[in-house]
Design a protein around this motif. Sequence first.
Motif, PDB file in Angstrom:
ATOM      1  N   LEU A 197       0.828  -1.205   0.000  1.00 19.75           N
ATOM      2  CA  LEU A 197       0.000   0.000   0.000  1.00 19.75           C
ATOM      3  C   LEU A 197       0.868   1.264   0.000  1.00 19.75           C
ATOM      4  CD1 LEU A 197      -2.833   1.170   0.043  1.00 19.75           C
ATOM      5  CD2 LEU A 197      -2.780   1.053   2.552  1.00 19.75           C
ATOM      6  N   GLN A 201       0.643   4.021  -2.950  1.00 21.07           N
ATOM      7  CA  GLN A 201       0.378   5.434  -2.669  1.00 21.07           C
ATOM      8  C   GLN A 201       1.468   6.325  -3.251  1.00 21.07           C
ATOM      9  OE1 GLN A 201       0.192   4.861   1.580  1.00 21.07           O
ATOM     10  NE2 GLN A 201      -2.018   5.262   1.654  1.00 21.07           N
ATOM     11  N   HIS A 204       1.144   6.582  -6.985  1.00 23.58           N
ATOM     12  CA  HIS A 204       0.024   7.455  -7.345  1.00 23.58           C
ATOM     13  C   HIS A 204       0.406   8.929  -7.189  1.00 23.58           C
ATOM     14  CE1 HIS A 204      -3.878   9.356  -7.498  1.00 23.58           C
ATOM     15  NE2 HIS A 204      -3.805   9.709  -6.227  1.00 23.58           N
ATOM     16  N   LEU A 217      -6.214   1.649  -5.498  1.00 25.01           N
ATOM     17  CA  LEU A 217      -5.945   2.349  -4.249  1.00 25.01           C
ATOM     18  C   LEU A 217      -7.255   2.672  -3.523  1.00 25.01           C
ATOM     19  CD1 LEU A 217      -3.760   3.554  -2.459  1.00 25.01           C
ATOM     20  CD2 LEU A 217      -3.819   5.626  -3.872  1.00 25.01           C
TER      21      LEU A 217
END
Length: 361
Positions: A197, A201, A204, A217
């Motif tokens: 994760l 992140q 992104h 996400l």
Amino acid sequence: LELDPAAFNPSVELMKLYVAAGESDKALKLGLGLEDANPTSVAAKLALAEVWLARDNPGAANNLLEQAARLASRNPDQLAGIARLQLQAGAVEAAENSLRRALDGQPDSAALRLKLASLLARQRKFDAAAAEIGTVLGPYPDHSLALSMLADVRLTEGRTGEAVSLYRRVQLLSDTPRAMIRLYRGLVRAGQADQALVELQAWHERNPDQPAVMRLLAEQYQRRGETARALELYTRITEVSEAGAGIYNNIAYILLEFDVERAVEAATRAYELTPTDAAVLDTLGWALVQVGDLDRGLVHLREALSRNSRVPTIRYHLAVALEEYGNPGEALRQLERALAMRGYFPERQEAVVRLERLRAR
């Protein structure tokens, strides 16, 4: 086509148009005539086989594909096309044979070899698949697709460390959304969900407005209960791309917690895009129940149940609507059936309480 009914290519294109329009009867009639007029044409048999597949008749399709394979000899392009349709028809061994024959005629084709590797992996022939991929990586060590496929094989085998290393290598070579998503899933399978994760992140933030990554996400935020962050991303997806029904359905699901009117709007948009999806029908029906439109809500919830009777949440939503509509008997039966299903569903405790109250009447 009207000027020359026997013209081959226009006939094939017209068959495709008929199939796309749901008029497979017309496509079949045209295809049968085309094959009859061209009995030794591989292309005619492939075109007709596609029609049979569209009509959910793999047996007829495979008969034609067997004939086509004999006619194709060692023509790599034709054999690859035959293999593709054989896979669709469920003839996996025949497809493998067609691809091997295609490689006999074009042994240096990386594309054909990777198609064969993919087929072998589907059959869980992992060593053979890895060997075919290795044949490509020998002369092309930075071949991104080959490396990704090898990573997929290793991941399926449970060799997660090797898989993650390969996914990272692919990302360095080609930092695309697809590469990041594969790395994310590899890390999760390797038991590194939190690290996955964090990296998703960070990717992104470096590459905003990539719908596939934003959706992944957002789904993780939603699972973790971070619905505000999920809603922000889902909404952004609708602004930067042609969002599908799933995005609008997820927006509606979140909005049901605090803005039912907007939830109905989002659920309606999802329904407009995919009116036969059980999850979409359930969300729209439940949202309508929440705003007091019981008649329409019940229609959609019943339709959702008819399309997927294995989801206890749908039965729970239907039971609530039925009780509010004044039909406690049927509501009780739906609750009993929902609670008889194995496994967890979010509304289980509420269903137990509601069922006990109905039984006590």
